[in-house]
Design a protein around this motif. Sequence first.
Motif, PDB file in Angstrom:
ATOM      1  N   CYS A 379       0.808  -1.213   0.000  1.00  0.00           N
ATOM      2  CA  CYS A 379       0.000   0.000   0.000  1.00  0.00           C
ATOM      3  C   CYS A 379       0.845   1.268   0.000  1.00  0.00           C
ATOM      4  O   CYS A 379       1.878   1.343   0.683  1.00  0.00           O
ATOM      5  CB  CYS A 379      -0.913   0.032   1.231  1.00  0.00           C
ATOM      6  SG  CYS A 379      -2.055  -1.367   1.333  1.00  0.00           S
ATOM      7  N   LEU A 380       0.379   2.245  -0.739  1.00  0.00           N
ATOM      8  CA  LEU A 380       0.945   3.586  -0.745  1.00  0.00           C
ATOM      9  C   LEU A 380       0.103   4.447   0.194  1.00  0.00           C
ATOM     10  O   LEU A 380      -1.114   4.537   0.029  1.00  0.00           O
ATOM     11  CB  LEU A 380       0.909   4.161  -2.163  1.00  0.00           C
ATOM     12  CG  LEU A 380       1.439   5.572  -2.380  1.00  0.00           C
ATOM     13  CD1 LEU A 380       2.939   5.637  -2.115  1.00  0.00           C
ATOM     14  CD2 LEU A 380       1.134   6.037  -3.803  1.00  0.00           C
ATOM     15  N   GLU A 381       0.737   5.044   1.183  1.00  0.00           N
ATOM     16  CA  GLU A 381      -0.027   5.857   2.124  1.00  0.00           C
ATOM     17  C   GLU A 381      -0.588   7.090   1.422  1.00  0.00           C
ATOM     18  O   GLU A 381       0.119   7.765   0.670  1.00  0.00           O
ATOM     19  CB  GLU A 381       0.850   6.269   3.309  1.00  0.00           C
ATOM     20  CG  GLU A 381       1.261   5.084   4.178  1.00  0.00           C
ATOM     21  CD  GLU A 381       2.000   5.509   5.438  1.00  0.00           C
ATOM     22  OE1 GLU A 381       1.998   6.724   5.745  1.00  0.00           O
ATOM     23  OE2 GLU A 381       2.575   4.633   6.104  1.00  0.00           O
ATOM     24  N   PRO A 382      -1.885   7.387   1.631  1.00  0.00           N
ATOM     25  CA  PRO A 382      -2.511   8.532   0.958  1.00  0.00           C
ATOM     26  C   PRO A 382      -1.872   9.855   1.359  1.00  0.00           C
ATOM     27  O   PRO A 382      -1.216   9.980   2.400  1.00  0.00           O
ATOM     28  CB  PRO A 382      -3.969   8.471   1.433  1.00  0.00           C
ATOM     29  CG  PRO A 382      -4.166   7.079   1.925  1.00  0.00           C
ATOM     30  CD  PRO A 382      -2.843   6.647   2.464  1.00  0.00           C
ATOM     31  N   GLY A 383      -2.074  10.849   0.490  1.00  0.00           N
ATOM     32  CA  GLY A 383      -1.625  12.207   0.776  1.00  0.00           C
ATOM     33  C   GLY A 383      -2.790  13.099   1.112  1.00  0.00           C
ATOM     34  O   GLY A 383      -3.768  12.663   1.738  1.00  0.00           O
TER      35      GLY A 383
END
Length: 495
Positions: A379-383
């Motif tokens: 997962c890519l952590e949201p911005g």
Amino acid sequence: MPADSYGGSPALRDPALHVLGLLPAEVEYADVRVVNRTHELVLVELAGPGDVVYEESVGLGVRVLVDGQWGFAATHRLDSRGLSEAVRQAVGQARAAGSGPPVRLGEPVTTRTRWASPMIQDPFRAPLSDKLDLLSSVVDEARTAGPQVQRIEASMDFFRDEKVFANTEGALIEQSVTESGAGLVVYASNGDDVQRRSYPQAVPRNIRGQRGDFATAGYEHIPTLRLPDEAARVASEAVALLTAPECPDETTTLVVSGSQLALLLHECAGHPMEADRALGTEASLAGGTYASPERLGSFQFGAPIVSVYADATIPGALGSYGYDDEGVPAQRTQLVRDGVFVGYLSGRESAAALGEQSSGAARADGWQRVPLVRMTNLCLEPGDSSLAEMVAGTKRGVLVDMTKSVSIDDQRLSFRLGAEAGWEIRDGKLGRLLKNCSYSGVTPRFWARCDALGGPDEFRVHGIPSCNKGEPLQVAHIGHGTVPARFREVQVGIR
């Protein structure tokens, strides 16, 4: 099926315990996996029903350490004679393995438990007629895009693994994992060109079935995909691509949809940060990695807004489970923090070699394969941005969606991805549809140019049941949690 309602299966448990009782005294460690795997594929095509396939496989794999070396054997024969022969073969293989560095496994695994993935409606009990009717309606909607639609595949796949893990350290873990998914791919042709569009996720190679979006869930996942509602749009875009202009060849701002970012993250961060690859075990098949152990904690993977983690505990995500195939609990592991490479996906052996604890990411493709380090839910952590804000803040650029092709070098650095569709961005607005879009980069340089990430409202975990690794080849079911992202000064062009 709630976890506390899964009662386990003596038909699987008894052979595992029997094997442990057959081990000779020279065995330092052993583990046994008994797996009953079920798969159903339902595929409907433009010309009518394509395939209805039901497969079931039951067998046992035993892994032993003798003088610090591995031996492994597998069998579909679960009677006393078959189990004794599997033990004999595994021990013989370990004895013949030579005198390399002894395998270390770290802290013992002693868990005794049962676990089942959540499920509301058993997909294997849903009527076949309902599945065929739904997929037929998807095909009917897609064919309304006109005669240039040449090929349609609408499919569902369902998987269930019931398995028992036992080892000589005292562990006994029984699990049942059910997975469901469906998808659509449409090909259009005008005699001079062929274009495709997929929904809700693309596969960058030609396979039948196992397309779309998958979850660790029951049949209740299928209606949430809204395949009949999206089919006409998907087909119309495939047709429109035939007459769309080619993607310009230029260095520009690139906005990547969450669906395509899944594979970009997979190739640039997932595979490189598998600990067994970092230790050289993938060199003969898929190469090495830039994420070498001496770079842990110091290598700048990307911009400070980029953080990546793997989490096998996300409810309903395809890469979720209770325990891996070495009996280690599912967990969350940080791989990139504030742009810096900080961690690995690992199993017991690879983690011990690095002086760490296993991240619970060792999984095998069925009973006849050994566990390898595999991605879970990467997962890519949201911005704090959004797709609309990224487009509005871009004077000139390209938005790309869905992966059509992918290539990357054996160190996971230089890459090129092709997209099914693109749209030009001019003065903060989406413009013309573009075909044959691709973009290239070098992993740390590319991710260093990430200047915006979608927020939590746009975060979605995409379930992809087709990650390949190992010799012989093993296929893993994984998830990728992503948001749209923007990258500055990227080379785009025609694939």
